[in-house]
Enzyme design. Structure first.
Site, mmCIF file in Angstrom:
data_model
loop_
_atom_site.group_PDB
_atom_site.id
_atom_site.type_symbol
_atom_site.label_atom_id
_atom_site.label_comp_id
_atom_site.label_asym_id
_atom_site.label_seq_id
_atom_site.Cartn_x
_atom_site.Cartn_y
_atom_site.Cartn_z
ATOM 1 N N GLU A 36 2.759 7.295 11.893
ATOM 2 C CA GLU A 36 1.991 7.651 10.269
ATOM 3 C C GLU A 36 0.396 8.002 10.400
ATOM 4 O O GLU A 36 0.567 9.350 9.692
ATOM 5 C CB GLU A 36 2.483 6.567 9.827
ATOM 6 C CG GLU A 36 4.254 6.150 9.266
ATOM 7 C CD GLU A 36 4.823 7.071 8.646
ATOM 8 O OE1 GLU A 36 3.778 8.500 8.264
ATOM 9 O OE2 GLU A 36 6.096 7.782 8.935
ATOM 10 N N TYR A 118 -0.244 6.790 0.595
ATOM 11 C CA TYR A 118 1.518 7.764 1.705
ATOM 12 C C TYR A 118 1.815 6.898 2.360
ATOM 13 O O TYR A 118 2.913 6.201 2.580
ATOM 14 C CB TYR A 118 0.395 8.620 1.936
ATOM 15 C CG TYR A 118 2.153 8.892 2.946
ATOM 16 C CD1 TYR A 118 3.202 9.530 2.790
ATOM 17 C CD2 TYR A 118 1.337 9.275 4.133
ATOM 18 C CE1 TYR A 118 4.076 9.682 3.731
ATOM 19 C CE2 TYR A 118 2.615 9.438 5.641
ATOM 20 C CZ TYR A 118 4.389 9.228 5.108
ATOM 21 O OH TYR A 118 4.777 9.458 6.552
ATOM 22 N N ASP A 136 4.018 12.986 0.394
ATOM 23 C CA ASP A 136 3.426 13.102 1.412
ATOM 24 C C ASP A 136 3.669 15.667 0.853
ATOM 25 O O ASP A 136 3.986 15.186 -0.194
ATOM 26 C CB ASP A 136 3.764 13.334 2.211
ATOM 27 C CG ASP A 136 5.697 14.240 2.748
ATOM 28 O OD1 ASP A 136 6.089 13.873 2.425
ATOM 29 O OD2 ASP A 136 5.636 13.830 3.770
#
Length: 332
Positions: A36, A118, A136
DNA sequence: GACGCGTGGAG
DNA sequence: TCTCCAAGCGT
């Protein structure tokens, strides 16, 4: 008869087949976390080789926490946004100090350096099944179009509104898979430039498609003017080694990275020959660099000589890589 | 809220 | 060649 929910349509589409990305095959919070962070503002295609190399080198938070910052930066070198790598290492150190287990709840995950709304929602939902919708760039685009909402996505009010929509859509039985499906739709179907509405599972309920406004959504108002800069980089080599300087620890950007000197950073240098030029963009700065072969007579305080092999072990700036490729000292 | 931060790919 | 921007975050 009731229309199928967004989650149902989306998951049916996602389960039918999607890209085979390496981080999809794990629920290990550490691996999810690394992926991520790397994926922030970075395409999956660019991330894949870095992800695999990084995890071989730092297979767990302990390995990452005990590595030096330079080692971590060297593994990140070329991927960009280097604060991500520094924060990743700092967060790993914090995790190791507090027991060594990755936090399992949204709040403590969100509190780690480098993790914002996020990333906390992504990790909490994918690794632990927490019911947090991610927001996002992909989700913003899909929501803007399905709702035909022309709000400026840079504004907090618009984002809150979009977040509420994504939260309504969220499938509580598998929030992680739902979030990934929504992002995958944005990445492969609901494209920014040329949306593939004909194959979109949400096209029946997409208001932008009905109105013909998909291509102009989402709306983003702010725009930064590009700045053009011309400069020279000096390649000084001697006996198979090249002269490099290290950016200061306190530098605002690319701290600790090794780079080629500009003429003003190496006053004693004498240019022998211009070897070529190349372009490089850093955010809105457009650089055109001339690559000059140069020689020095005296010793150079603050500089070090590196072999090509040694350059693989240090954080080397991409401008230096490109310049050394122009000089045919390394292969691009 | 506005900026700065890297890079490479697509059109 | 040039613009836009891609799974954001910190200040």
């Amino acid at each position: 008869m009731k229309a199928p929910s967004v989650a149902r349509l989306l998951l049916a589409w996602y389960r039918k087949g999607h890209r085979d990305l390496p981080w999809r095959s794990t629920k290990d919070p550490y691996r999810i976390w690394v992926s991520e962070i790397m994926l922030q503002q970075t395409r999956a295609q660019a991330v894949i080789p870095y992800y695999e190399r990084f995890l071989r080198r730092f297979p767990n938070p302990q390995a990452l926490a005990s590595a030096s910052e330079d080692e971590v930066l060297a593994a990140w070198s070329g991927l960009g946004y280097y604060a991500r790598a520094r924060n990743l290492r700092r967060a790993a150190q914090r995790i190791c100090v507090t027991g060594g287990d990755f936090p399992r709840e949204y709040e403590p995950i969100r509190a780690l350096p480098g993790i914002g709304d996020y990333t906390a929602a992504a990790i909490a939902s994918i690794a632990f099944g927490a019911r947090h919708a991610v927001l996002d760039g992909n989700v913003l685009r899909v929501v803007a179009r399905v709702e035909n909402d022309s709000g400026d996505i840079a504004s907090a009010r618009t984002r809150e509104r979009f977040r509420a929509v994504a939260g309504e859509w969220l499938d509580p039985s598998d929030p992680g898979e739902f979030n990934q499906a929504l992002m995958e739709l944005g990445a492969t179907v609901c494209l920014a430039k040329n949306p593939l509405c004909l194959v979109c599972p949400l096209s029946e309920r997409c208001r932008a498609r009905a109105e013909g406004t998909a291509h102009q959504l989402p709306v983003k108002l702010r725009k930064v003017e590009p700045v053009h800069i011309q400069s020279t980089l000096l390649v000084v080599h001697r006996g198979g080694r090249v002269l490099l300087r290290q950016r200061e620890r306190e530098a605002r950007r690319m701290a600790r990275f090794w780079e080629l000197p500009a003429p003003e950073q190496l006053p004693g240098a004498r240019v022998v020959e211009i070897l070529g030029t190349f372009r490089h963009t850093i955010t809105h700065h457009r650089y055109t660099f001339a690559v000059a072969q140069a020689s020095v007579s005296a010793r150079c305080a603050g500089f070090r000589w590196f072999t090509v092999r040694q350059m693989r072990e240090i954080p080397l700036s991409t401008t230096a890589r490109k310049a050394l490729a122009v000089a045919k000292i390394i292969v691009p």
